[in-house]
Design an enzyme around this catalytic site. Structure first.
Site, PDB file in Angstrom:
ATOM      1  N   TYR A 127       0.717  -1.096   0.017  1.00 34.13           N
ATOM      2  CA  TYR A 127       0.186   0.001   0.093  1.00 34.13           C
ATOM      3  C   TYR A 127       0.900   1.185  -0.030  1.00 34.13           C
ATOM      4  O   TYR A 127       1.768   1.395   0.864  1.00 34.13           O
ATOM      5  CB  TYR A 127      -0.928  -0.042   1.298  1.00 34.13           C
ATOM      6  CG  TYR A 127      -1.410   1.205   1.473  1.00 34.13           C
ATOM      7  CD1 TYR A 127      -2.335   1.945   0.642  1.00 34.13           C
ATOM      8  CD2 TYR A 127      -0.912   2.258   2.675  1.00 34.13           C
ATOM      9  CE1 TYR A 127      -3.092   3.109   0.746  1.00 34.13           C
ATOM     10  CE2 TYR A 127      -1.599   3.425   2.711  1.00 34.13           C
ATOM     11  CZ  TYR A 127      -2.519   3.972   1.673  1.00 34.13           C
ATOM     12  OH  TYR A 127      -3.255   5.115   1.992  1.00 34.13           O
ATOM     13  N   HIS A 177      -4.150   0.509   6.612  1.00 35.85           N
ATOM     14  CA  HIS A 177      -5.094   0.584   5.486  1.00 35.85           C
ATOM     15  C   HIS A 177      -6.009  -0.854   5.467  1.00 35.85           C
ATOM     16  O   HIS A 177      -6.144  -1.573   4.378  1.00 35.85           O
ATOM     17  CB  HIS A 177      -4.404   0.414   4.202  1.00 35.85           C
ATOM     18  CG  HIS A 177      -5.036   1.294   3.159  1.00 35.85           C
ATOM     19  ND1 HIS A 177      -5.689   1.085   2.056  1.00 35.85           N
ATOM     20  CD2 HIS A 177      -5.158   2.683   3.468  1.00 35.85           C
ATOM     21  CE1 HIS A 177      -6.121   2.047   1.423  1.00 35.85           C
ATOM     22  NE2 HIS A 177      -5.857   3.083   2.054  1.00 35.85           N
TER      23      HIS A 177
HETATM   24  C1  GCO Z   1      -4.930   8.125   3.669  1.00 35.27           C
HETATM   25  C2  GCO Z   1      -5.777   6.965   2.877  1.00 35.27           C
HETATM   26  C3  GCO Z   1      -5.823   7.160   1.469  1.00 35.27           C
HETATM   27  C4  GCO Z   1      -6.595   6.417   0.982  1.00 35.27           C
HETATM   28  C5  GCO Z   1      -7.463   7.037  -0.219  1.00 35.27           C
HETATM   29  C6  GCO Z   1      -8.462   6.150  -1.068  1.00 35.27           C
HETATM   30  O1  GCO Z   1      -4.744   7.677   4.807  1.00 35.27           O
HETATM   31  O2  GCO Z   1      -4.477   9.193   3.208  1.00 35.27           O
HETATM   32  O3  GCO Z   1      -5.657   5.632   3.396  1.00 35.27           O
HETATM   33  O4  GCO Z   1      -4.464   7.351   0.790  1.00 35.27           O
HETATM   34  O5  GCO Z   1      -5.841   5.389   0.523  1.00 35.27           O
HETATM   35  O6  GCO Z   1      -7.998   7.960   0.154  1.00 35.27           O
HETATM   36  O7  GCO Z   1      -9.059   6.742  -1.969  1.00 35.27           O
HETATM   37 MG    MG Z   2      -5.319   5.958   5.491  1.00 33.79          MG
END
Ligand code: GCO
Ligand code: MG
Length: 408
Positions: A160, A217
């Protein structure tokens, strides 16, 4: 005073921003953000097909009643698409209110509780060394808080928010190669064995003062998350984000029983009803809703006030997921909120983005300083907007090595 018209624009520099502009019979207009990553056309059509025809003729000053009209009046309540659309309307109505009063919005909330709001940046690396370089750049730029994500040895694809190659960049929020998602392969075991040590190395390298954040995530089960939360305690994190999928709120109780690591959650929540149990039972430390898809300022302010009663601080979502209009709404709340924690911030300040959304808000040294312009303090250049149109894109999906679908 009456609303005479409203228009929706979809597009932007490397991003499908959904921007709402509400016009009034007094020449004052208001702006709002309805951006919902990779589903941008849906709040846009809810606005144009249903909400805007019902807005015409209403008094824009009655933002509370208009919020209730759409939320309660829909009968089928909530959800990210509808809440992003209401969020944009509500932001625009507050923008109008601020312009009528000739005051920046934070003054309408109760004034400033602080001069600048601490933000956190996203450091990322294909491996730990690459991540350390990325953290060092942010520290040099004056950031006091940094989210850290890095590649995990042996993971079949980049994890991620992680680039494929060292020094690389990756748009992990939207892959603009099309509407069909790419696939990441995930292995929680490899992640759990590697990441606690990596976080500890970052802590040792950057010392005790740096606020280190990490985003799981939604990828662990409650038992795994409890074990992971316990094992990252020596790294003294500022927060551990989304350790488990957000629907199962009892999971947070289980994590709490095993660890004191501060927990941040809520970027996928749309209503106070999804936050109230976690807040009232003091199962989380930071609430991460976004003004856009949690229904605008009217609704998010309620969440912030509830959180304040339970020692829960704000950490509003702010990845490039939202436009500078949402960031501005959040900046006004951040300036006021007695229980402000931190604001997520990714560099939106490209010349193209600044040209589309001109403002005097200032980000410097890891701090966000809200402008004193009336309302949200952000404009929208319609001539610039003509350069952009909707580009289809998607988030990756995640599968385990045996093919099982997992959580992105
Ligand atoms: C964060 C988030 C985002 C998400 C995204 C999905 O903590 O910033 O997890 O990066 O992945 O908003 O669309
Ligand atoms: Mg996030």
């Amino acid at each position: 005073m009456k609303i005479t018209d409203a228009k929706v624009f979809v597009g932007g520099p490397k991003k499908n921003y959904v921007t709402l502009k509400i016009y009034t019979d007094q020449g004052i207009y208001g702006l709002g953000d309805a951006t919902l990553n990779n589903r941008e056309t849906l709040p846009a059509s809810y606005l144009t097909d249903y909400l805007i025809p019902n807005l015409i003729g209403l008094d824009p000053r009655n933002s509370e009643d208009i919020w209730q009209l759409f939320y309660r009046g829909a009968y089928f309540r909530g959800g990210p698409i509808a809440m992003a659309a209401y969020g944009a309307i509500d932001m625009a109505l507050w923008d109008i209110k601020g312009k009528i009063a000739d005051l920046p919005l934070y003054q309408l909330f109760g004034g400033k509780s602080r001069d600048g709001a601490m933000v956190y940046a996203h450091a990322t690396g294909a491996d730990l060394e690459d991540l350390m370089d990325s953290v060092a750049c942010y520290v040099e730029d004056g950031y006091k808080a940094v989210r850290v994500q890095c590649g995990i040895p042996g993971m079949p694809t980049a994890g991620y928010a992680v680039p494929e190659t060292k020094g690389g960049m990756r748009n992990y929020i939207t892959d603009y190669s099309g509407i069909r998602p790419s696939t990441e392969i995930w292995d929680s075991g490899k992640y759990m064995r590697y990441m606690p040590g990596a976080l500890m190395e970052i802590r040792e390298k950057f010392g005790p003062e740096l606020k280190i954040l990490h985003d799981v995530h939604h990828r662990l089960t409650p038992r795994e998350a409890a074990e992971f939360a316990k094992s990252v305690e020596p790294a003294d994190l500022y927060w551990l984000e989304d350790p488990t999928p957000a629907e199962d709120q009892d999971a947070l109780k289980f994590i709490r029983r095993h660890s004191t690591v501060p927990i941040a959650i809520g970027e996928v929540f749309n209503t106070i009803w999804q936050c109230n149990k976690l807040i009232e039972q003091e199962l989380v430390d930071f609430i991460r809703v976004a003004v856009t898809y949690a229904g605008g300022i009217t609704h998010v302010k309620r969440i912030v006030d509830l959180a304040a009663l339970h020692h829960v601080r704000t950490g509003f979502h702010g990845a490039p997921s939202h436009s500078p209009l949402c960031m501005a709404a959040q900046a006004h709340l951040n300036a006021w909120a007695p229980n402000f924690g931190v604001q997520e911030y990714l560099v939106l300040g490209t010349p193209e983005c600044d040209a589309l959304f001109p403002s005097e808000h200032l980000m410097t040294n890891g701090m966000f300083y809200v402008s004193d312009a009336p309302g949200l303090g952000v404009d929208f250049d319609e001539a610039e907007a003509e350069r952009y149109s909707y580009e289809p894109g998607s988030h990756p999906i995640v599968r385990l090595e045996d093919g099982t679908l997992w959580n992105y």
